[in-house]
Design an enzyme around this catalytic site. Sequence first.
Site, mmCIF file in Angstrom:
data_model
loop_
_atom_site.group_PDB
_atom_site.id
_atom_site.type_symbol
_atom_site.label_atom_id
_atom_site.label_comp_id
_atom_site.label_asym_id
_atom_site.label_seq_id
_atom_site.Cartn_x
_atom_site.Cartn_y
_atom_site.Cartn_z
ATOM 1 N N ASP A 60 0.827 -1.218 0.000
ATOM 2 C CA ASP A 60 0.000 0.000 0.000
ATOM 3 C C ASP A 60 0.858 1.264 0.000
ATOM 4 O O ASP A 60 0.647 2.181 0.800
ATOM 5 C CB ASP A 60 -0.917 0.037 1.235
ATOM 6 C CG ASP A 60 -1.833 -1.158 1.314
ATOM 7 O OD1 ASP A 60 -2.246 -1.667 0.261
ATOM 8 O OD2 ASP A 60 -2.149 -1.578 2.457
ATOM 9 N N GLU B 18 -11.195 0.257 -4.628
ATOM 10 C CA GLU B 18 -10.578 0.902 -3.457
ATOM 11 C C GLU B 18 -9.357 1.687 -3.929
ATOM 12 O O GLU B 18 -9.151 1.865 -5.134
ATOM 13 C CB GLU B 18 -10.177 -0.155 -2.420
ATOM 14 C CG GLU B 18 -9.205 -1.194 -2.955
ATOM 15 C CD GLU B 18 -8.897 -2.319 -1.978
ATOM 16 O OE1 GLU B 18 -9.608 -2.494 -0.978
ATOM 17 O OE2 GLU B 18 -7.912 -3.047 -2.233
HETATM 18 O O1 FUB Z 1 -3.418 -3.525 3.060
HETATM 19 C C1 FUB Z 1 -4.755 -3.698 3.436
HETATM 20 C C2 FUB Z 1 -5.679 -3.296 2.318
HETATM 21 O O2 FUB Z 1 -5.402 -4.071 1.148
HETATM 22 C C3 FUB Z 1 -5.517 -1.877 1.807
HETATM 23 O O3 FUB Z 1 -6.118 -0.915 2.651
HETATM 24 C C4 FUB Z 1 -6.106 -1.976 0.462
HETATM 25 O O4 FUB Z 1 -5.801 -0.898 -0.373
HETATM 26 C C5 FUB Z 1 -5.533 -3.286 -0.025
HETATM 27 O O5 FUB Z 1 -4.267 -3.125 -0.583
#
Ligand code: FUB
Length: 445
Positions: free
Chosen positions: A37, A208
């Site tokens: 991330d 997301e």
């Molecule tokens: O790393 C946890 C979650 O997985 C993140 O918040 C999302 O963007 C995905 O990468």
Amino acid sequence: MRNISILIAFLALSSQSLFFGMMKAQNPIVQTNYTADAASLVHNGRFYIYAGRDQASPTGKWFNMREWRVYSSTDMVNWTDHGPVLKVTDFKWASGDAWASQCIYHKGKFYWYVSVSHREKGGKAIGVAVSDSPTGPFVDAKGSAIITTDMTPNQGDFDDIDPTVFVDDDEQAYMYWGNGKCKYVKLDDDMIHFSGEIQYANVPKFGEAPWLQKINGKYYLSYSSSLPSTIEYCTGNSPIGPWEYQGRILNPVDNCQTSHQAITEFKEKWYFVYHNGILPGGNSFHRSVCVEAFDLNPDGTIPLLSTTKEGIKTGVGKLNPFERVEAETMAWSEGLVAADDKNIGVYISNINNGDYIKIRAVDFEKGAKKFVAQVGTSSKGSIEIRLGGLDGKLLGVCEVNSTGGFDKWSTNIAKVKKVKGVHDLYLVFKGGEGELFNLDWWRFE
Ligand code: FUB
């Protein structure tokens, strides 16, 4: 082994040499921990990456993330690990999950927006930490969450994650975030409160990881699709849209369901930052941050990018070996783990026979005569100082004897053959069975 987390990281990362061998790999940019991330930030001639650390056990089947680390580079090939600069425990109201984040610079302060789980309200929430420096120390800026799950009812527990914050030329800040639905608010001048209703952006294929930025007067909103993630993007004439879909930037990545992107210009070149699961032991919960360079198309659109193991082929600077270089500054390594302690900060541990650190484009200028390294050990070993490869020209050997403990530090000096100009430097660790020593920093004189 000094603690259990080093042991777990060692078990997972030690098969690396078998996998990568002598490849000229540059991706993933971090081999000493699992990272995910990534959010990028350019400040004062440095490219910073803010990333969560994947800490699941080697067989773990879900995220275990308790801290965020900062990495930085001036040349895009050698990266320095600044350590676990922010932890979930820095937010007293949070119960866990150092999920995706972004750090931005505004009016002399660094604001680091994070996703975590909320202890009392449940579900995910967004908080912000603040610092005067890009590498901290950071403190919880508000003492409570900016966004909590009850503000966006009936959308599930994971819907309030992945904040991105963009400050426009008129100094109005916008925060986008979300899973499933892409939401946004205008932040107040203090950067920690917002006014008005939560709004919803109409962007196709949104999953997301929104990332909002302005390029040549146009607003770009890139984001992940649903799983397995692709990276898509829209453009608009205002920071709140309307958004026009432009296309795909990245197909699903190797060995990982998510890829969470960031896009930033540095020294007149564009960089795309993402994660995949290609480090040995890697998968959707053991991810690794990678970087690719790219050019915008002449019409300002972003091309479909490919993931590579080679990563950045040509750096944008040279490394000065006559100043103290942290051992955790490197282009590539095998077998090593970045650890830290409160006295000396980040150092390199888990050094065994045959492990090595590669540092690219080291500028020896008119010559070096001595190599100095700070080490700690109750064992012994040596550091071969080589140019151009593991079997490259041997400049000298720095012998390391017991300093009285792996956490008792002392400087060792070795004479080196005369060396001039710019070379890739290899520090190759040699010794008997077991862990040899810890390395804090080195320099040439
Ligand atoms: O790393 C946890 C979650 O997985 C993140 O918040 C999302 O963007 C995905 O990468």
